[in-house]
Design a protein around this motif. Sequence first.
Motif, PDB file in Angstrom:
ATOM      1  N   ALA A   1      74.695 -42.302  47.206  1.00  0.00           N
ATOM      2  CA  ALA A   1      74.397 -41.381  46.112  1.00  0.00           C
ATOM      3  C   ALA A   1      73.357 -42.013  45.199  1.00  0.00           C
ATOM      4  O   ALA A   1      73.078 -43.207  45.281  1.00  0.00           O
ATOM      5  N   PHE A   2      72.808 -41.178  44.305  1.00  0.00           N
ATOM      6  CA  PHE A   2      71.888 -41.694  43.303  1.00  0.00           C
ATOM      7  C   PHE A   2      72.010 -40.875  42.036  1.00  0.00           C
ATOM      8  O   PHE A   2      72.531 -39.756  42.035  1.00  0.00           O
ATOM      9  N   CYS A   3      71.535 -41.464  40.945  1.00  0.00           N
ATOM     10  CA  CYS A   3      71.587 -40.822  39.635  1.00  0.00           C
ATOM     11  C   CYS A   3      70.300 -41.188  38.914  1.00  0.00           C
ATOM     12  O   CYS A   3      69.987 -42.369  38.776  1.00  0.00           O
ATOM     13  N   ARG A   4      69.550 -40.182  38.490  1.00  0.00           N
ATOM     14  CA  ARG A   4      68.274 -40.456  37.816  1.00  0.00           C
ATOM     15  C   ARG A   4      68.352 -40.322  36.311  1.00  0.00           C
ATOM     16  O   ARG A   4      67.528 -40.859  35.605  1.00  0.00           O
ATOM     17  N   ASP A   5      69.303 -39.551  35.797  1.00  0.00           N
ATOM     18  CA  ASP A   5      69.352 -39.281  34.360  1.00  0.00           C
ATOM     19  C   ASP A   5      70.579 -39.860  33.656  1.00  0.00           C
ATOM     20  O   ASP A   5      70.779 -39.623  32.478  1.00  0.00           O
ATOM     21  N   GLY A   6      71.407 -40.608  34.373  1.00  0.00           N
ATOM     22  CA  GLY A   6      72.610 -41.169  33.779  1.00  0.00           C
ATOM     23  C   GLY A   6      73.765 -40.191  33.716  1.00  0.00           C
ATOM     24  O   GLY A   6      74.845 -40.538  33.247  1.00  0.00           O
ATOM     25  N   HIS A   7      73.557 -38.950  34.203  1.00  0.00           N
ATOM     26  CA  HIS A   7      74.613 -37.941  34.138  1.00  0.00           C
ATOM     27  C   HIS A   7      74.837 -37.205  35.451  1.00  0.00           C
ATOM     28  O   HIS A   7      75.972 -36.921  35.798  1.00  0.00           O
TER      29      HIS A   7
ATOM     30  N   GLY B   1      80.780 -39.025  29.515  1.00  0.00           N
ATOM     31  CA  GLY B   1      81.377 -40.246  28.968  1.00  0.00           C
ATOM     32  C   GLY B   1      81.484 -41.243  30.095  1.00  0.00           C
ATOM     33  O   GLY B   1      80.484 -41.620  30.702  1.00  0.00           O
ATOM     34  N   ASP B   2      82.706 -41.643  30.432  1.00  0.00           N
ATOM     35  CA  ASP B   2      82.886 -42.522  31.589  1.00  0.00           C
ATOM     36  C   ASP B   2      83.672 -41.837  32.705  1.00  0.00           C
ATOM     37  O   ASP B   2      84.021 -42.449  33.699  1.00  0.00           O
ATOM     38  N   ALA B   3      83.933 -40.532  32.546  1.00  0.00           N
ATOM     39  CA  ALA B   3      84.627 -39.760  33.577  1.00  0.00           C
ATOM     40  C   ALA B   3      83.607 -39.128  34.516  1.00  0.00           C
ATOM     41  O   ALA B   3      82.526 -38.724  34.100  1.00  0.00           O
ATOM     42  N   VAL B   4      83.966 -39.026  35.792  1.00  0.00           N
ATOM     43  CA  VAL B   4      83.112 -38.417  36.806  1.00  0.00           C
ATOM     44  C   VAL B   4      83.817 -37.156  37.312  1.00  0.00           C
ATOM     45  O   VAL B   4      84.966 -37.226  37.750  1.00  0.00           O
ATOM     46  N   PHE B   5      83.128 -36.021  37.219  1.00  0.00           N
ATOM     47  CA  PHE B   5      83.684 -34.732  37.618  1.00  0.00           C
ATOM     48  C   PHE B   5      82.854 -34.113  38.730  1.00  0.00           C
ATOM     49  O   PHE B   5      81.632 -34.241  38.743  1.00  0.00           O
ATOM     50  N   SER B   6      83.527 -33.377  39.631  1.00  0.00           N
ATOM     51  CA  SER B   6      82.787 -32.527  40.564  1.00  0.00           C
ATOM     52  C   SER B   6      82.278 -31.344  39.752  1.00  0.00           C
ATOM     53  O   SER B   6      82.755 -31.087  38.646  1.00  0.00           O
ATOM     54  N   TYR B   7      81.311 -30.614  40.284  1.00  0.00           N
ATOM     55  CA  TYR B   7      80.778 -29.474  39.543  1.00  0.00           C
ATOM     56  C   TYR B   7      81.810 -28.368  39.362  1.00  0.00           C
ATOM     57  O   TYR B   7      81.686 -27.529  38.490  1.00  0.00           O
ATOM     58  N   SER B   8      82.880 -28.390  40.149  1.00  0.00           N
ATOM     59  CA  SER B   8      83.955 -27.413  39.953  1.00  0.00           C
ATOM     60  C   SER B   8      84.809 -27.762  38.737  1.00  0.00           C
ATOM     61  O   SER B   8      85.599 -26.952  38.280  1.00  0.00           O
ATOM     62  N   GLY B   9      84.653 -28.995  38.214  1.00  0.00           N
ATOM     63  CA  GLY B   9      85.418 -29.437  37.052  1.00  0.00           C
ATOM     64  C   GLY B   9      86.554 -30.383  37.389  1.00  0.00           C
ATOM     65  O   GLY B   9      87.253 -30.874  36.501  1.00  0.00           O
ATOM     66  N   ARG B  10      86.760 -30.684  38.673  1.00  0.00           N
ATOM     67  CA  ARG B  10      87.841 -31.579  39.093  1.00  0.00           C
ATOM     68  C   ARG B  10      87.468 -33.029  38.802  1.00  0.00           C
ATOM     69  O   ARG B  10      86.357 -33.467  39.097  1.00  0.00           O
ATOM     70  N   LEU B  11      88.405 -33.758  38.220  1.00  0.00           N
ATOM     71  CA  LEU B  11      88.173 -35.179  37.952  1.00  0.00           C
ATOM     72  C   LEU B  11      88.111 -35.933  39.272  1.00  0.00           C
ATOM     73  O   LEU B  11      89.035 -35.862  40.083  1.00  0.00           O
ATOM     74  N   ILE B  12      87.015 -36.629  39.489  1.00  0.00           N
ATOM     75  CA  ILE B  12      86.864 -37.466  40.684  1.00  0.00           C
ATOM     76  C   ILE B  12      87.320 -38.881  40.371  1.00  0.00           C
ATOM     77  O   ILE B  12      87.992 -39.525  41.157  1.00  0.00           O
ATOM     78  N   GLY B  13      86.919 -39.374  39.210  1.00  0.00           N
ATOM     79  CA  GLY B  13      87.263 -40.743  38.860  1.00  0.00           C
ATOM     80  C   GLY B  13      86.515 -41.204  37.634  1.00  0.00           C
ATOM     81  O   GLY B  13      86.256 -40.432  36.713  1.00  0.00           O
ATOM     82  N   TRP B  14      86.128 -42.472  37.672  1.00  0.00           N
ATOM     83  CA  TRP B  14      85.592 -43.144  36.494  1.00  0.00           C
ATOM     84  C   TRP B  14      84.395 -44.013  36.846  1.00  0.00           C
ATOM     85  O   TRP B  14      84.259 -44.455  37.977  1.00  0.00           O
ATOM     86  N   THR B  15      83.588 -44.290  35.851  1.00  0.00           N
ATOM     87  CA  THR B  15      82.478 -45.216  36.029  1.00  0.00           C
ATOM     88  C   THR B  15      82.623 -46.359  35.026  1.00  0.00           C
ATOM     89  O   THR B  15      82.992 -46.139  33.872  1.00  0.00           O
ATOM     90  N   ARG B  16      82.380 -47.569  35.514  1.00  0.00           N
ATOM     91  CA  ARG B  16      82.437 -48.754  34.661  1.00  0.00           C
ATOM     92  C   ARG B  16      81.839 -49.938  35.419  1.00  0.00           C
ATOM     93  O   ARG B  16      82.105 -50.122  36.600  1.00  0.00           O
ATOM     94  N   ASP B  17      81.060 -50.709  34.699  1.00  0.00           N
ATOM     95  CA  ASP B  17      80.508 -51.971  35.223  1.00  0.00           C
ATOM     96  C   ASP B  17      79.759 -51.813  36.546  1.00  0.00           C
ATOM     97  O   ASP B  17      79.794 -52.702  37.397  1.00  0.00           O
ATOM     98  N   GLY B  18      79.085 -50.663  36.728  1.00  0.00           N
ATOM     99  CA  GLY B  18      78.311 -50.462  37.947  1.00  0.00           C
ATOM    100  C   GLY B  18      79.107 -49.917  39.115  1.00  0.00           C
ATOM    101  O   GLY B  18      78.616 -49.885  40.237  1.00  0.00           O
ATOM    102  N   TRP B  19      80.341 -49.485  38.875  1.00  0.00           N
ATOM    103  CA  TRP B  19      81.209 -48.935  39.910  1.00  0.00           C
ATOM    104  C   TRP B  19      81.555 -47.492  39.597  1.00  0.00           C
ATOM    105  O   TRP B  19      81.679 -47.114  38.436  1.00  0.00           O
TER     106      TRP B  19
END
Length: 116
Positions: A13-19, A34-52
Amino acid sequence: MIELFDREGREAAFCRDGHSVYLWDGTPAAYIDGDAVFSYSGRLIGWTRDGWISDEAGARLLFEFDAVGGPEKPRRQTKTTAGPRGTKPAKGTPEPVSPRPAPSQAWSDRSFAELV
């Protein structure tokens, strides 16, 4: 551009805008709020921290080249060019966010692509 790799060291995957997170082929996959990662349907996928990016339980899904901590990172495989970014779908209403789990030292049994 932030490049994200999977447990095998393959570009994932890649991210160009930080979001906005796209699969490597350019398919819109998820967004970061914030630090939460969501699918476009709104389902929580997980979290981002320290490059993970971790799943909702804290197990690791993807890593940046300079990610800190976590399980041993595999050697990155030969990289190809990322695909053109596709049109992002409308964002669904995000699920309520549960408390963030402690980061795991293990890889997730699931792949990022199957969660989006």
